[in-house]
Design a protein around this motif. Structure first.
Motif, PDB file in Angstrom:
ATOM      1  N   TYR A 202     -25.102 -11.435  42.159  1.00 24.54           N
ATOM      2  CA  TYR A 202     -25.787 -10.194  42.520  1.00 24.54           C
ATOM      3  C   TYR A 202     -26.016  -9.331  41.281  1.00 24.54           C
ATOM      4  O   TYR A 202     -25.323  -8.337  41.064  1.00 24.54           O
ATOM      5  N   PRO A 203     -26.992  -9.698  40.460  1.00 23.83           N
ATOM      6  CA  PRO A 203     -27.244  -8.957  39.215  1.00 23.83           C
ATOM      7  C   PRO A 203     -27.785  -7.549  39.439  1.00 23.83           C
ATOM      8  O   PRO A 203     -27.871  -6.771  38.491  1.00 23.83           O
ATOM      9  N   ASP A 204     -28.145  -7.214  40.689  1.00 26.28           N
ATOM     10  CA  ASP A 204     -28.625  -5.865  40.983  1.00 26.28           C
ATOM     11  C   ASP A 204     -27.467  -4.904  41.242  1.00 26.28           C
ATOM     12  O   ASP A 204     -27.680  -3.726  41.528  1.00 26.28           O
ATOM     13  N   ALA A 205     -26.247  -5.408  41.143  1.00 28.08           N
ATOM     14  CA  ALA A 205     -25.075  -4.591  41.475  1.00 28.08           C
ATOM     15  C   ALA A 205     -24.935  -3.388  40.551  1.00 28.08           C
ATOM     16  O   ALA A 205     -25.203  -3.475  39.355  1.00 28.08           O
ATOM     17  N   LYS A 206     -24.504  -2.280  41.132  1.00 29.36           N
ATOM     18  CA  LYS A 206     -24.149  -1.088  40.366  1.00 29.36           C
ATOM     19  C   LYS A 206     -22.628  -1.008  40.363  1.00 29.36           C
ATOM     20  O   LYS A 206     -22.012  -0.601  41.356  1.00 29.36           O
ATOM     21  N   VAL A 207     -22.019  -1.423  39.263  1.00 29.70           N
ATOM     22  CA  VAL A 207     -20.568  -1.555  39.171  1.00 29.70           C
ATOM     23  C   VAL A 207     -20.094  -0.984  37.848  1.00 29.70           C
ATOM     24  O   VAL A 207     -20.767  -1.137  36.821  1.00 29.70           O
ATOM     25  N   ILE A 208     -18.930  -0.337  37.860  1.00 28.47           N
ATOM     26  CA  ILE A 208     -18.323   0.095  36.605  1.00 28.47           C
ATOM     27  C   ILE A 208     -16.892  -0.413  36.527  1.00 28.47           C
ATOM     28  O   ILE A 208     -16.228  -0.606  37.542  1.00 28.47           O
ATOM     29  N   ALA A 209     -16.462  -0.659  35.306  1.00 29.89           N
ATOM     30  CA  ALA A 209     -15.064  -0.994  35.036  1.00 29.89           C
ATOM     31  C   ALA A 209     -14.358   0.293  34.640  1.00 29.89           C
ATOM     32  O   ALA A 209     -14.907   1.101  33.882  1.00 29.89           O
ATOM     33  N   VAL A 210     -13.145   0.479  35.149  1.00 27.70           N
ATOM     34  CA  VAL A 210     -12.439   1.749  34.974  1.00 27.70           C
ATOM     35  C   VAL A 210     -10.972   1.508  34.637  1.00 27.70           C
ATOM     36  O   VAL A 210     -10.455   0.393  34.759  1.00 27.70           O
ATOM     37  N   ASP A 211     -10.317   2.588  34.242  1.00 29.03           N
ATOM     38  CA  ASP A 211      -8.866   2.634  34.193  1.00 29.03           C
ATOM     39  C   ASP A 211      -8.445   3.157  35.568  1.00 29.03           C
ATOM     40  O   ASP A 211      -8.699   4.320  35.896  1.00 29.03           O
ATOM     41  N   PRO A 212      -7.818   2.320  36.412  1.00 26.20           N
ATOM     42  CA  PRO A 212      -7.510   2.737  37.784  1.00 26.20           C
ATOM     43  C   PRO A 212      -6.625   3.968  37.887  1.00 26.20           C
ATOM     44  O   PRO A 212      -6.636   4.642  38.927  1.00 26.20           O
ATOM     45  N   SER A 213      -5.865   4.269  36.841  1.00 31.40           N
ATOM     46  CA  SER A 213      -5.022   5.463  36.895  1.00 31.40           C
ATOM     47  C   SER A 213      -5.851   6.738  36.775  1.00 31.40           C
ATOM     48  O   SER A 213      -5.376   7.825  37.076  1.00 31.40           O
ATOM     49  N   VAL A 214      -7.115   6.586  36.351  1.00 33.51           N
ATOM     50  CA  VAL A 214      -8.018   7.735  36.219  1.00 33.51           C
ATOM     51  C   VAL A 214      -9.041   7.750  37.353  1.00 33.51           C
ATOM     52  O   VAL A 214      -9.261   8.771  38.004  1.00 33.51           O
ATOM     53  N   ILE A 215      -9.667   6.614  37.593  1.00 30.36           N
ATOM     54  CA  ILE A 215     -10.618   6.450  38.694  1.00 30.36           C
ATOM     55  C   ILE A 215     -10.132   5.290  39.555  1.00 30.36           C
ATOM     56  O   ILE A 215     -10.140   4.144  39.109  1.00 30.36           O
ATOM     57  N   PRO A 216      -9.653   5.555  40.768  1.00 35.03           N
ATOM     58  CA  PRO A 216      -9.105   4.483  41.604  1.00 35.03           C
ATOM     59  C   PRO A 216     -10.119   3.380  41.885  1.00 35.03           C
ATOM     60  O   PRO A 216     -11.306   3.658  42.102  1.00 35.03           O
ATOM     61  N   LEU A 217      -9.652   2.129  41.887  1.00 30.14           N
ATOM     62  CA  LEU A 217     -10.520   1.013  42.235  1.00 30.14           C
ATOM     63  C   LEU A 217     -10.981   1.145  43.684  1.00 30.14           C
ATOM     64  O   LEU A 217     -10.194   1.451  44.573  1.00 30.14           O
ATOM     65  N   GLY A 218     -12.265   0.920  43.891  1.00 32.78           N
ATOM     66  CA  GLY A 218     -12.840   1.063  45.221  1.00 32.78           C
ATOM     67  C   GLY A 218     -13.565   2.377  45.413  1.00 32.78           C
ATOM     68  O   GLY A 218     -14.268   2.553  46.412  1.00 32.78           O
ATOM     69  N   SER A 219     -13.420   3.299  44.465  1.00 32.33           N
ATOM     70  CA  SER A 219     -14.106   4.593  44.569  1.00 32.33           C
ATOM     71  C   SER A 219     -15.610   4.419  44.383  1.00 32.33           C
ATOM     72  O   SER A 219     -16.067   3.592  43.588  1.00 32.33           O
ATOM     73  N   ILE A 220     -16.373   5.210  45.123  1.00 31.59           N
ATOM     74  CA  ILE A 220     -17.820   5.277  44.927  1.00 31.59           C
ATOM     75  C   ILE A 220     -18.088   6.461  44.010  1.00 31.59           C
ATOM     76  O   ILE A 220     -17.620   7.570  44.265  1.00 31.59           O
TER      77      ILE A 220
END
Length: 267
Positions: A202-220
């Motif tokens: 799915y190359p159309d995906a809008k995804v970011i990699a984060v530090d989960p302690s700052v931005i929780p995984l699964g957040s929009i």
């Protein structure tokens, strides 16, 4: 004749009342009905959120439409839980999918971490990852509530949490971060995010990699200059207030470069 018309009027009136008072299927909660390929509504979107939490929904956002992708994800979950594999989200599947346990990641985990923190049992970062710390907090909570102590957030545990605290999120949080970009085709890259999203498929995906302690995984989140995305990945070089935005090709990644952007957590 008058009596016949009066009875007909009563039947019509009752029918109209039931139509008005009955909950709309599009506003149903997960488990209120059986959903399958072709269904749509808020309960389907919630089901997709749970499938993402379980790492079996390869798409990058919940759509509220139960298509082939959702059906395959439900079948994958059913196989992993030794349920009847039919691709239909019926009572057993809906009940099982709402049980949170070690290894789950995403929005639903964020909810119970907030509740555990509010009730004084969780003292770590809200990161959206059901790890050892979350399991330990669940066991502590269960012991205090007289529940079976197993570290698994099943129906009884979640009902007890809901009675004591509202389900929270990091919504409304805004921060400035340093951003870079990445692709799914770098050397050694699998293209599969930490939450199980297939970026090559799915190359159309809008995804970011984060530090989960700052931005929780699964957040929009809404990222300045990038758009609305899901925080579904992590990276070795992503620490503190920094993110990596996914772009489908190397040229666009290089064009993005390294720059400061604002991130707002939507949900």
């Amino acid at each position: 004749m008058l009596k016949r018309f009066r009875n007909l009027f009563i039947i019509i009136a009752v029918g109209v009342f039931m139509m008005i008072s009955a909950p709309s299927l599009t506003e149903a909660a997960i488990g209120d009905r059986v959903v399958a390929n072709g269904s749509s509504g808020s309960d389907v979107a919630e089901l997709q959120d749970y499938l993402m939490t379980k790492g079996v929904f390869p798409y990058h956002t919940s759509t509220g439409y139960y298509g082939d992708i959702t059906e395959e994800a439900v079948e994958d979950f059913q196989r992993k839980r030794n349920l009847k594999v039919d691709g239909i989200a019926g009572p057993q599947t809906n009940k099982s999918i709402q049980v949170l346990r070690k290894g789950d990641i995403g929005k639903q985990v964020i909810h119970i971490q907030y509740q555990l923190k509010e009730s004084g049992h969780y003292h770590s970062n809200i990161d959206g990852i059901y790890g050892s710390g979350t399991a330990s907090a669940v066991r502590s909570f269960q012991g205090g509530q007289g529940l079976a102590v197993d570290g698994i957030a099943g129906p009884n545990t979640r009902s007890a949490l809901d009675r004591l605290a509202k389900r929270g999120s990091a919504a409304g949080k805004t921060l400035n971060v340093e951003s870079t970009a990445y692709t799914a085709n770098c050397d050694g890259c699998s293209g599969i995010t930490r939450m199980g999203l297939d970026l090559k498929k799915y190359p159309d995906a809008k995804v970011i990699a984060v530090d989960p302690s700052v931005i929780p995984l699964g957040s929009i989140v809404e990222v300045e200059g990038y758009g609305v995305a899901i925080a579904a990945d992590i990276g070795g070089g992503i620490n503190g207030n920094s993110i990596d935005v996914f772009v489908p090709n190397r040229d666009n990644a290089l064009q993005w470069g390294r720059k400061d952007v604002q991130v707002r957590i939507i949900e």
